[in-house]
Scaffold this active site. Structure first.
Site, PDB file in Angstrom:
ATOM      1  N   LYS A   1       2.066   6.931  54.574  1.00 49.11           N
ATOM      2  CA  LYS A   1       2.530   7.239  55.931  1.00 49.11           C
ATOM      3  C   LYS A   1       2.358   8.724  56.284  1.00 49.11           C
ATOM      4  CE  LYS A   1       5.985   3.576  56.760  1.00 49.11           C
ATOM      5  NZ  LYS A   1       7.448   3.303  56.792  1.00 49.11           N
TER       6      LYS A   1
ATOM      7  N   HIS B   1       2.421  -3.748  48.922  1.00 51.23           N
ATOM      8  CA  HIS B   1       3.790  -4.052  49.342  1.00 51.23           C
ATOM      9  C   HIS B   1       3.893  -4.697  50.718  1.00 51.23           C
ATOM     10  CE1 HIS B   1       3.540  -0.074  51.327  1.00 51.23           C
ATOM     11  NE2 HIS B   1       4.596  -0.420  52.034  1.00 51.23           N
ATOM     12  N   HIS B   2       2.794  -4.727  51.479  1.00 48.86           N
ATOM     13  CA  HIS B   2       2.820  -5.433  52.769  1.00 48.86           C
ATOM     14  C   HIS B   2       2.003  -6.716  52.756  1.00 48.86           C
ATOM     15  CE1 HIS B   2       5.321  -2.798  55.112  1.00 48.86           C
ATOM     16  NE2 HIS B   2       4.645  -1.734  54.687  1.00 48.86           N
TER      17      HIS B   2
ATOM     18  N   ASP C   1      11.876  -3.872  49.952  1.00 46.61           N
ATOM     19  CA  ASP C   1      11.574  -2.928  51.042  1.00 46.61           C
ATOM     20  C   ASP C   1      12.001  -3.513  52.382  1.00 46.61           C
ATOM     21  OD1 ASP C   1      10.483  -0.606  52.313  1.00 46.61           O
ATOM     22  OD2 ASP C   1       8.649  -1.729  52.759  1.00 46.61           O
TER      23      ASP C   1
ATOM     24  N   HIS D   1       5.919   3.882  47.610  1.00 48.57           N
ATOM     25  CA  HIS D   1       5.213   2.793  48.292  1.00 48.57           C
ATOM     26  C   HIS D   1       4.704   3.175  49.677  1.00 48.57           C
ATOM     27  CE1 HIS D   1       9.384   2.144  49.718  1.00 48.57           C
ATOM     28  NE2 HIS D   1       8.818   1.682  50.817  1.00 48.57           N
ATOM     29  N   ASP D   2       5.394   4.089  50.365  1.00 46.28           N
ATOM     30  CA  ASP D   2       4.995   4.447  51.731  1.00 46.28           C
ATOM     31  C   ASP D   2       4.355   5.828  51.831  1.00 46.28           C
ATOM     32  OD1 ASP D   2       5.526   2.190  53.227  1.00 46.28           O
ATOM     33  OD2 ASP D   2       7.619   2.738  53.613  1.00 46.28           O
TER      34      ASP D   2
ATOM     35  N   HIS E   1      -1.547   2.516  56.078  1.00 46.44           N
ATOM     36  CA  HIS E   1      -0.787   3.292  55.086  1.00 46.44           C
ATOM     37  C   HIS E   1      -0.846   2.734  53.661  1.00 46.44           C
ATOM     38  CE1 HIS E   1       2.765   0.655  55.854  1.00 46.44           C
ATOM     39  NE2 HIS E   1       3.217   1.078  54.683  1.00 46.44           N
TER      40      HIS E   1
HETATM   41  P1  C2E Z   1       9.541   0.012  57.925  1.00 50.62           P
HETATM   42  O1  C2E Z   1      10.334   0.341  59.134  1.00 50.62           O
HETATM   43  O2  C2E Z   1       9.959   0.625  56.653  1.00 50.62           O
HETATM   44  O3  C2E Z   1       9.539  -1.562  57.759  1.00 50.62           O
HETATM   45  C1  C2E Z   1       9.050  -2.173  56.594  1.00 50.62           C
HETATM   46  C2  C2E Z   1       8.918  -3.656  56.810  1.00 50.62           C
HETATM   47  O4  C2E Z   1      10.203  -4.245  57.038  1.00 50.62           O
HETATM   48  C3  C2E Z   1       8.094  -4.044  58.028  1.00 50.62           C
HETATM   49  O5  C2E Z   1       6.711  -4.011  57.720  1.00 50.62           O
HETATM   50  C4  C2E Z   1       8.608  -5.448  58.283  1.00 50.62           C
HETATM   51  O6  C2E Z   1       8.049  -6.364  57.364  1.00 50.62           O
HETATM   52  C5  C2E Z   1      10.077  -5.334  57.963  1.00 50.62           C
HETATM   53  N1  C2E Z   1      10.811  -5.009  59.201  1.00 50.62           N
HETATM   54  C6  C2E Z   1      11.358  -3.836  59.552  1.00 50.62           C
HETATM   55  N2  C2E Z   1      11.984  -3.926  60.739  1.00 50.62           N
HETATM   56  C7  C2E Z   1      11.829  -5.192  61.158  1.00 50.62           C
HETATM   57  C8  C2E Z   1      12.252  -5.917  62.326  1.00 50.62           C
HETATM   58  O7  C2E Z   1      12.925  -5.393  63.218  1.00 50.62           O
HETATM   59  N3  C2E Z   1      11.914  -7.235  62.396  1.00 50.62           N
HETATM   60  C9  C2E Z   1      11.196  -7.847  61.403  1.00 50.62           C
HETATM   61  N4  C2E Z   1      10.872  -9.146  61.543  1.00 50.62           N
HETATM   62  N5  C2E Z   1      10.741  -7.192  60.296  1.00 50.62           N
HETATM   63  C10 C2E Z   1      11.080  -5.893  60.189  1.00 50.62           C
HETATM   64  P2  C2E Z   1       5.673  -3.872  58.918  1.00 50.62           P
HETATM   65  O8  C2E Z   1       6.041  -4.739  60.047  1.00 50.62           O
HETATM   66  O9  C2E Z   1       4.308  -4.087  58.328  1.00 50.62           O
HETATM   67  O10 C2E Z   1       5.802  -2.393  59.401  1.00 50.62           O
HETATM   68  C11 C2E Z   1       5.388  -1.326  58.565  1.00 50.62           C
HETATM   69  C12 C2E Z   1       5.888  -0.030  59.129  1.00 50.62           C
HETATM   70  O11 C2E Z   1       5.349   0.154  60.449  1.00 50.62           O
HETATM   71  C13 C2E Z   1       7.388   0.034  59.321  1.00 50.62           C
HETATM   72  O12 C2E Z   1       8.016   0.407  58.131  1.00 50.62           O
HETATM   73  C14 C2E Z   1       7.509   1.086  60.414  1.00 50.62           C
HETATM   74  O13 C2E Z   1       7.357   2.385  59.883  1.00 50.62           O
HETATM   75  C15 C2E Z   1       6.307   0.790  61.272  1.00 50.62           C
HETATM   76  N6  C2E Z   1       6.650  -0.124  62.386  1.00 50.62           N
HETATM   77  C16 C2E Z   1       6.586  -1.483  62.398  1.00 50.62           C
HETATM   78  N7  C2E Z   1       6.939  -1.977  63.598  1.00 50.62           N
HETATM   79  C17 C2E Z   1       7.242  -0.900  64.378  1.00 50.62           C
HETATM   80  C18 C2E Z   1       7.692  -0.762  65.764  1.00 50.62           C
HETATM   81  O14 C2E Z   1       7.879  -1.730  66.498  1.00 50.62           O
HETATM   82  N8  C2E Z   1       7.886   0.523  66.195  1.00 50.62           N
HETATM   83  C19 C2E Z   1       7.690   1.602  65.395  1.00 50.62           C
HETATM   84  N9  C2E Z   1       7.919   2.829  65.879  1.00 50.62           N
HETATM   85  N10 C2E Z   1       7.275   1.502  64.101  1.00 50.62           N
HETATM   86  C20 C2E Z   1       7.051   0.264  63.601  1.00 50.62           C
HETATM   87 FE    FE Z   2       5.178   0.259  53.982  1.00 52.65          FE
HETATM   88 FE    FE Z   3       9.670   1.646  52.923  1.00 53.64          FE
END
Ligand code: C2E
Ligand code: FE
Ligand code: FE
Ligand code: SIN
Ligand code: SIN
Ligand code: SIN
Length: 373
Positions: A238, A289-290, A318, A234-235, A263
């Site tokens: 990235k 998936h998003h 996820d 799914h990712d 991504h």
């Molecule tokens: P990921 O870390 O695998 O997170 C996947 C999804 O899990 C996120 O999609 C979000 O829906 C949820 N999620 C993860 N952590 C949190 C959180 O702390 N709070 C909430 N409310 N939801 C959370 P999303 O937001 O579309 O982000 C996609 C990807 O973008 C993330 O995959 C991560 O790789 C990156 N990302 C998102 N926010 C940040 C950030 O603040 N800092 C960094 N470095 N990367 C981020």
């Molecule tokens: Fe993703």
């Molecule tokens: Fe993931």
């Protein structure tokens, strides 16, 4: 597989031919591995008037014989030297035994597990065109009054074995290819996640969660397995996102988040170039998936059931996994916090029906989490 334990008479040659023609037609057109094995086992059983038939295949990489035993397609693996099947595999000589329990080579573990009582047994090697043994045919419990196998049965089963040997070899090559494909997909998924400093455990868990949720949502085993195989990708998109963004310790700027939001489409483009079912499925999952149930997700802003069911399934599992894991930008949340978030996001981020199903079976998801921590 039905069993017919009433008095049965030996087959005449017409009946035998009928069985062979009947199965030959089905076997040559069957391309599902499990059903093919089932057909071959059924054919062996009918030709010898046995109650059960197992087709053991040799797995060279593991030096094991494996089979799907009757009822429920449970896979069984034994070292290639174990049991009557192993004895025949090693010696290349057929065995005809009137009472298995009088033979110390018999491996009664399977009987113990299934509650079945093996008595008469006949086992013979299955060879490929190069005369290499690729497995063994094993029939159990002759259904005639006499209840033992004779040389005529051996002749019949040899016929079945020589016929299935070639079909089997082609099939084994296919299994090898499929297993390789699965492994490649999984490895690629790890690369996608690995770029954002996640371990293989994440893809593993997401895959297991996704299959479980698919089953609980009423999909059949085959489709659930497809989702399991495809979801680790799914990712994959990235891989095209710069490390400094992915591994940024803090919150993303709006521009950085825009980069991240590419991504799903990048993954979709990578995977959609193949027409293979697994990769097509993976493409859909990468793309959707998003998305969010309320239409506020990305990349398309699809809503409700306009989001593919696979996308809605992976969205839940996820996020469940992401929230429960440390990320460069956040620490893992505890379960209470995750559940509070999930309840709040029901019908917003997540498909409400699927979310209810997820919550109703939470203990099973938590067992997967523990197992792949
Ligand atoms: P990921 O870390 O695998 O997170 C996947 C999804 O899990 C996120 O999609 C979000 O829906 C949820 N999620 C993860 N952590 C949190 C959180 O702390 N709070 C909430 N409310 N939801 C959370 P999303 O937001 O579309 O982000 C996609 C990807 O973008 C993330 O995959 C991560 O790789 C990156 N990302 C998102 N926010 C940040 C950030 O603040 N800092 C960094 N470095 N990367 C981020
Ligand atoms: Fe993703
Ligand atoms: Fe993931
Ligand atoms: C054996 O070949 O001895 C084990 C297989 C079985 O019990 O059916
Ligand atoms: C569904 O996706 O079938 C459920 C619809 C809903 O929960 O509103
Ligand atoms: C379905 O859409 O097939 C039922 C599961 C769901 O509510 O999405």
């Amino acid at each position: 597989m039905e069993s017919n334990r009433h008095n049965t008479n030996e087959l005449n040659s017409e009946e035998l031919l009928e069985i062979i023609f009947d199965y030959a037609a089905q076997i040559t057109t069957e391309n599902n591995v499990d059903r093919l094995l089932q057909l071959m086992a059924d054919m062996g059983r009918k030709m010898t008037l046995a109650d059960r038939c197992t087709l053991w295949l040799y797995d060279e990489a593991k030096d094991e014989l494996w089979a799907r035993v009757a009822h429920g397609l449970k896979e069984v693996h034994v070292p290639s030297s174990v049991g009557l099947a192993g004895a025949v595999f090693q010696s290349d000589e057929p065995l005809v035994i009137d009472d298995a329990y009088q033979d110390e080579r018999f491996h009664s573990v399977i009987d113990a597990q299934t509650g079945y009582r093996t008595k008469s047994v006949m086992v013979l090697p299955v060879k490929n065109k190069q005369n290499k043994t690729i497995g063994v045919y094993q029939v159990i419990n002759k259904l005639t009054e006499e209840s033992v196998f004779h040389s005529k049965d051996l002749k019949y089963l040899s016929l079945a074995a020589s016929y299935t040997g070639q079909a089997l070899e082609a099939m084994l090559a296919n299994i090898e290819i499929e297993e390789t494909q699965k492994e490649i997909l999984f490895k690629m998924g790890e690369i996608g996640e690995g770029r954002s400093k996640e371990t293989g455990a994440h893809v593993k868990r997401v895959a297991e969660y996704a299959k479980l949720l698919a089953l609980k949502a009423g999909l059949d085993e085959e489709e659930a397995e497809l989702i399991k195989i495809a979801s680790p990708m799914h990712d994959i998109g990235k891989v095209a996102i710069p490390d400094v963004v992915l591994n940024k310790p803090g919150k993303l700027t709006p521009d950085e988040f825009k980069m991240i939001q590419k991504h799903p489409k990048i993954g979709y483009e990578l995977l959609n170039s193949s027409k293979r079912t697994i990769l097509q499925t993976a493409a859909i999952i990468a793309d959707q998936h998003h998305e969010r149930w309320d239409g506020k997700g990305y990349p398309e802003g699809r809503s409700g059931e306009n989001i593919h069911l696979y996308g809605r399934i992976v969205a839940i599992v996820d996020v469940f996994d992401a929230l429960g894991s440390d990320r460069p930008y956040k620490e893992a949340w505890d379960l209470e916090r995750i559940l509070a978030y999930f309840r709040e996001e029901k019908g917003r981020h997540f498909d409400p029906t699927l979310l209810d199903i997820f919550l109703a079976h939470l203990p099973e998801f938590l067992r997967i989490k523990e197992k792949y921590e």
